[in-house]
Design an enzyme around this catalytic site. Sequence first.
Site, PDB file in Angstrom:
ATOM      1  N   GLU A   8      12.132  -5.507  27.940  1.00 53.77           N
ATOM      2  CA  GLU A   8      13.078  -6.596  27.624  1.00 53.77           C
ATOM      3  C   GLU A   8      14.480  -6.078  27.880  1.00 53.77           C
ATOM      4  O   GLU A   8      15.270  -5.841  26.962  1.00 53.77           O
ATOM      5  CB  GLU A   8      12.928  -7.086  26.180  1.00 53.77           C
ATOM      6  N   HIS A  10      18.028  -6.408  30.100  1.00 55.19           N
ATOM      7  CA  HIS A  10      18.729  -7.528  30.736  1.00 55.19           C
ATOM      8  C   HIS A  10      19.844  -7.098  31.670  1.00 55.19           C
ATOM      9  O   HIS A  10      20.498  -6.081  31.455  1.00 55.19           O
ATOM     10  CB  HIS A  10      19.310  -8.438  29.665  1.00 55.19           C
ATOM     11  N   HIS A 164      11.653 -15.502  25.426  1.00 57.15           N
ATOM     12  CA  HIS A 164      12.830 -14.780  24.919  1.00 57.15           C
ATOM     13  C   HIS A 164      13.721 -15.725  24.114  1.00 57.15           C
ATOM     14  O   HIS A 164      13.812 -16.914  24.423  1.00 57.15           O
ATOM     15  CB  HIS A 164      13.600 -14.195  26.112  1.00 57.15           C
ATOM     16  N   ASP A 285      15.827  -3.808  24.678  1.00 55.97           N
ATOM     17  CA  ASP A 285      16.731  -4.967  24.649  1.00 55.97           C
ATOM     18  C   ASP A 285      18.122  -4.543  25.105  1.00 55.97           C
ATOM     19  O   ASP A 285      19.131  -5.059  24.653  1.00 55.97           O
ATOM     20  CB  ASP A 285      16.812  -5.624  23.256  1.00 55.97           C
TER      21      ASP A 285
END
Length: 323
Positions: A8, A10, A164, A285
């Site tokens: 996860e 980004h 998400h 994250d």
Amino acid sequence: MKDKIALEEHFAIDLTIEQSKVYAKPGVWEKLRSDLMDVEQQRLERMEQSGTAFSIVSLNAPGTQGIPDPAAATHVAQRANDTLAAFVSRHPRQLGGFAALPMQDPDAAARELQRCVRDLGFHGFLVNGFAQVGDLDTIVYYDDPRFNEFWKTVEDLGKPFYLHPRDPLPANARAFQNFPWLGAPTWAFAMETSTLALRLLTSGLFDRHPRLQMILGHMGECIPFHIWRIDHALQIAPRGNPAKRPVSAYLRDNVHITTSGVFHTPAMLLTMLTVGSDRILFSVDYPFEIHAEAAAWFDTCEISETDRRKIGRDNARALFGLL
Ligand code: GRE
Ligand code: ZN
């Protein structure tokens, strides 16, 4: 642990970067901005320093789901996916991709997913909570019948999807009014995303497509903690619930859960006891959370070395068919 896989993680492109500005504390926007835009420099160094060998990268939230015009959303999705594919092609041993999709147009979303999986080698797609369609106040959820063919395409491609978080629209979040500090990762993300996951899980989607695999971040967005009560309540009072099985059964067969943003051993142990260590995967994250903190926790938390290998690496290898 030296060879973790994280999923996860980004990035942003020029067309979506401004969406993340509201989530930056005063004074740190420039840093968050450059961390989101950078894929090949500090990101790879920080992965290396903290023992993450491979990251599956996805567009920042709400991404294309926050662009109501279907043609514009399609354009941004293609731009983001092509940009990500170029990064991946330069660092194939360290980077993989999840597709961004224009959910405003289910046919275009299915076509873009096929392109991303077949031509770009992506590992699935990441979709944020709900999509605005036509105008900023009109929402579509992914259990809507307009997605029937789309979900068939997803199942046929055999790749997982990541559900998400994004913040609920203000009209759907009156309880958060005047309490902005309870929004986003504090509480609203988990409440919104768990509700939307439960919509999908009880909609019959996984009865129609039993091979679909949904990934939830943030230790399952509170669902593992609440699963007994969910099953129990639906057994006592189904109130029209169309799903054929208890939610816990789909959790065991159709859901994977990541550690993104929850570096907390009690939450991990509860999740392991609920879904088993075969369905939990390490994630950070980044750049909303940092690799160093995730690794400091994960590499030493009190689980067996067998479970650490599975959660840190082997489950992701199996799920995505990685070497
Ligand atoms: C995320 O995408 O995971 C995220 C945001 C904003 C704040 C925190 C966070 O988009 O984890
Ligand atoms: Zn995230």
